[in-house]
Design a protein around this motif. Structure first.
Motif, PDB file in Angstrom:
ATOM      1  N   CYS A   1      -3.174   0.314   4.372  1.00  5.40           N
ATOM      2  CA  CYS A   1      -3.745  -0.814   3.575  1.00  5.40           C
ATOM      3  C   CYS A   1      -5.011  -0.991   4.400  1.00  5.40           C
ATOM      4  CB  CYS A   1      -2.658  -1.941   4.061  1.00  5.40           C
ATOM      5  SG  CYS A   1      -3.368  -3.524   3.956  1.00  5.40           S
ATOM      6  N   ILE A   2      -6.088  -1.369   3.221  1.00  5.22           N
ATOM      7  CA  ILE A   2      -7.537  -1.296   3.938  1.00  5.22           C
ATOM      8  C   ILE A   2      -7.792  -3.048   4.062  1.00  5.22           C
ATOM      9  CG2 ILE A   2      -8.139   0.847   3.046  1.00  5.22           C
ATOM     10  CD1 ILE A   2      -9.482  -0.790   0.696  1.00  5.22           C
TER      11      ILE A   2
ATOM     12  N   HIS B   1      -1.430  -6.606  -7.486  1.00  3.58           N
ATOM     13  CA  HIS B   1      -1.790  -5.196  -7.452  1.00  3.58           C
ATOM     14  C   HIS B   1      -2.452  -4.816  -6.002  1.00  3.58           C
ATOM     15  CE1 HIS B   1      -2.062  -5.450 -11.946  1.00  3.58           C
ATOM     16  NE2 HIS B   1      -1.015  -5.123 -11.743  1.00  3.58           N
ATOM     17  N   CYS B   2      -2.383  -3.541  -5.877  1.00  2.00           N
ATOM     18  CA  CYS B   2      -3.156  -2.828  -4.610  1.00  2.00           C
ATOM     19  C   CYS B   2      -4.168  -1.896  -4.921  1.00  2.00           C
ATOM     20  CB  CYS B   2      -1.925  -2.370  -3.740  1.00  2.00           C
ATOM     21  SG  CYS B   2      -2.597  -1.575  -2.504  1.00  2.00           S
ATOM     22  N   THR B   3      -5.210  -2.261  -4.204  1.00  3.43           N
ATOM     23  CA  THR B   3      -6.384  -1.138  -4.250  1.00  3.43           C
ATOM     24  C   THR B   3      -6.132   0.169  -4.193  1.00  3.43           C
ATOM     25  OG1 THR B   3      -7.716  -3.325  -3.731  1.00  3.43           O
ATOM     26  CG2 THR B   3      -8.839  -0.871  -3.517  1.00  3.43           C
TER      27      THR B   3
ATOM     28  N   ALA C   1       0.958  -1.194  -0.020  1.00  2.26           N
ATOM     29  CA  ALA C   1       0.046  -0.056  -0.068  1.00  2.26           C
ATOM     30  C   ALA C   1       0.750   1.266   0.038  1.00  2.26           C
ATOM     31  CB  ALA C   1      -0.935   0.042   1.137  1.00  2.26           C
TER      32      ALA C   1
ATOM     33  N   LYS D   1      -7.136  -7.834  -2.053  1.00  2.00           N
ATOM     34  CA  LYS D   1      -6.991  -7.925  -3.637  1.00  2.00           C
ATOM     35  C   LYS D   1      -5.837  -8.439  -4.031  1.00  2.00           C
ATOM     36  CE  LYS D   1     -11.115  -7.379  -5.000  1.00  2.00           C
ATOM     37  NZ  LYS D   1     -12.045  -6.399  -4.637  1.00  2.00           N
TER      38      LYS D   1
HETATM   39  S1  SF4 Z   1      -4.467  -4.750  -1.960  1.00  2.00           S
HETATM   40 FE1  SF4 Z   1      -5.833  -4.352  -0.284  1.00  2.00          FE
HETATM   41  S2  SF4 Z   1      -4.865  -5.929   1.214  1.00  2.00           S
HETATM   42 FE2  SF4 Z   1      -3.446  -5.806  -0.608  1.00  2.00          FE
HETATM   43  S3  SF4 Z   1      -2.122  -4.286   0.271  1.00  2.00           S
HETATM   44 FE3  SF4 Z   1      -3.484  -3.200  -1.066  1.00  2.00          FE
HETATM   45  S4  SF4 Z   1      -5.024  -2.192   0.436  1.00  2.00           S
HETATM   46 FE4  SF4 Z   1      -3.669  -3.912   1.463  1.00  2.00          FE
END
Ligand code: SF4
Ligand SMILES: Cc1cc2nc3c(=O)[nH]c(=O)nc-3n(C[C@H](O)[C@H](O)[C@H](O)COP(=O)(O)O)c2cc1C
Length: 510
Positions: free
Chosen positions: A201-202, A218-220, A182, A206
């Motif tokens: 990071c939520i 990939h990261c959201t 993140a 994903k």
């Molecule tokens: S995709 Fe979601 S869980 Fe993974 S690092 Fe990004 S925010 Fe966090």
């Protein structure tokens, strides 16, 4: 034997790493991988010297350690070890602490504490319901039996929490996984005391879902994670600054505004609501999704520090063009809950959409609730309502709930629905209303009537494109992003926001 051959391959791999100039290697003895399978009584069913007693089950690992120490004495050696497999017959803490001691005696330099395996499910990469630092007790136990440094972590998100772990002596180092996807600058920002600048990071997972599906990680929230090479080399041009209007402050609009501002364009961001965030505000409401609010707050702080001019509580429309014409317009007008079918009129008064529920929970004032639609938002609404003591029935026309949801959070959510007694009716649909009661028809064509106190519609969203359609007739450079372009969730919106900004920057360079 084959076991000895594999043991020697591990040793040989470490030697290659040393030859290539690495300072250290880590042996992976956790998460159900091969070395963990030797250690775990759940998987190690051997009757030879590598199976049976703990002494024998440790042999494979200890022989690898001894081999590496002998061949490359200068190499730093860490072992990632499960302190608990979280399986009925798995490796448990009473045995794993003995493994820790044996590893210290064998001369490893660092003990990296972890837990969980693929079959035990949710503990090695947790869903969002797990508390920050929940597994630090394992590292703490390890620290009591060894003197070498112990590395612990898992679900650590804030520098202040990590600092506390170290201060309490629960571990000597803290590891981070997802927080670094993140925000790769997490550690630097923490060291500089800039905790609030860290993109949070939520825990949507994903990233790992992509990996398990064979896609790249990939990261959201970080539109460049796994797309580092896509980061364009752009130059800000001296002279007159081009002006951009962004309409809508959901994740797509904010990401576009921040990217353009970063490269020196003059951006005005319009939001018709009184607060920034768009769909992020309701998305943060269901159980265990509060980290989305942290992300929204982070975006808000970045906007406040940027040069973006923010206009809240103001609906941007075509009349603005007569007064002031920007060089570019980005429409990020989001989406609206799909309207319920005509028959729902008869249920008016006790029905609302998921978004209305999450924004104004008092709308659901009864005890029994039917949620119509078992996709992601319907399941989250059911979770939210059941967690607040409502008796919930969830109706889904397909045979599977939340099919597109990331699998760890999905498993966790479905477990909660079951624990909270949510009744699910799959392959079923509401076919009408009779005297205020819902007619629900199942896959066999059997119809029953249900008379809930409240009804929540979770039948999807449709993109808000009216403004875009109006503006593009009047202005040559209007762009559509986020849910308004394609209903795709936060990650897709953030990437689109970034991409449209880069497209504008490239055009502006020409
Ligand atoms: S995709 Fe979601 S869980 Fe993974 S690092 Fe990004 S925010 Fe966090
Ligand atoms: C995308 C992704 C890939 C991962 N790959 C591995 C892996 O190959 N081996 C491993 O032991 N752990 C892996 N993990 C688990 C992490 O090392 C870490 O233990 C876990 O994510 C919990 O820590 P966190 O909350 O800081 O992310 C992975 C995690 C993620 C999110």
């Amino acid at each position: 034997s084959e076991v000895e051959q594999i043991r020697d391959n591990f040793i040989g791999a470490a030697a290659l790493a040393a030859q290539a100039g690495f300072d250290g290697v880590e042996l992976h003895a956790a998460h159900g991988y091969l070395i963990n399978q030797f250690l775990s009584p759940d998987t190690n069913l051997r009757a030879d010297k590598y199976g049976g007693s703990l002494h024998n089950r440790m042999r494979f690992l200890l022989e690898i350690v001894a081999g590496i120490k002998q061949l490359c004495p200068q190499l730093l050696l860490s072992v990632r070890l499960n302190l608990d497999d979280f399986l009925p017959n798995g490796l448990k803490i009473n045995e794993s602490l003995q493994v820790c001691q044996a590893l210290e005696e064998a001369g490893i330099h660092l003990l990296h504490v972890s837990c969980g395996t693929y079959p035990s499910g949710l503990t090695s990469i947790e869903p969002s319901s797990y508390q920050e630092g929940w597994r630090m007790y394992l590292a703490e136990q390890a620290k009591k039996v060894v003197n070498i440094p112990v590395l612990g972590g898992g679900m650590i998100r804030r520098p202040s929490f990590a600092e506390e772990v170290l201060k309490q002596g629960q571990a000597d180092f803290v590891f981070l996984g997802r927080p670094l996807l993140a925000d790769p600058n997490w550690a630097r920002k923490a060291a500089q005391g800039r905790d609030k600048d860290i993109r949070p990071c939520i825990v949507c997972n994903k990233c790992i879902d992509n990996k398990f599906s064979g896609r790249s990680i990939h990261c959201t929230v970080n539109p460049y994670a796994g797309r580092e090479k896509e980061r364009p080399v752009l130059f800000t041009r001296p002279g007159e600054r081009r002006r951009v209007v962004v309409v809508g402050s959901g994740p797509a609009g904010i990401q576009a505004a921040l990217t353009l501002d970063q490269y020196g364009l003059k951006v005005v961001l319009y939001e018709q609501d009184s607060e920034l965030g768009g769909q992020l505000n309701v998305a943060a409401a269901p159980p265990h999704k509060y980290r989305i609010k942290h992300y929204r707050d982070y975006l808000q702080r970045r906007l406040q520090r940027s040069g973006v001019e923010i206009v809240l509580g103001h609906k941007y429309d075509q009349d603005h063009l007569g007064v002031d014409t920007p060089d570019y317009i980005i429409v990020a007008s989001g989406s609206t809950s799909l309207l319920p079918p005509d028959w729902a009129d008869q249920a008016r008064g006790k029905a609302c959409s998921v978004n209305e529920l999450l924004a104004s929970p008092q709308l659901v004032d009864g005890t029994t609730v039917v949620v119509i639609g078992g996709g992601l938002t319907g399941c989250e609404a059911a979770d939210y309502l059941a967690g607040n003591g409502k008796r919930v029935t969830l109706i889904e026309r397909q045979g599977r709930l939340a099919p597109t949801m990331e699998r760890k959070n999905r498993r966790d959510l479905l477990n909660r629905l079951e624990e909270n007694g949510v009744i699910t009716k799959l392959n079923s649909q509401v076919t009408g209303v009779e005297r205020g009661c819902l007619l629900v028809t199942d896959g066999q064509g059997k119809t029953e009537t249900i008379d809930p106190d409240n009804i929540v519609f979770a039948m999807g969203y449709h993109p808000n494109r009216d403004l875009y359609e109006q503006l593009r007739l009047l202005h040559p450079r209007v762009y559509l992003v986020g849910d308004a372009q394609h209903i795709g969730g936060i990650g897709a919106a953030v990437v689109q926001g970034r991409k449209v900004a880069e497209q504008i920057l490239k055009e502006d360079e020409l």
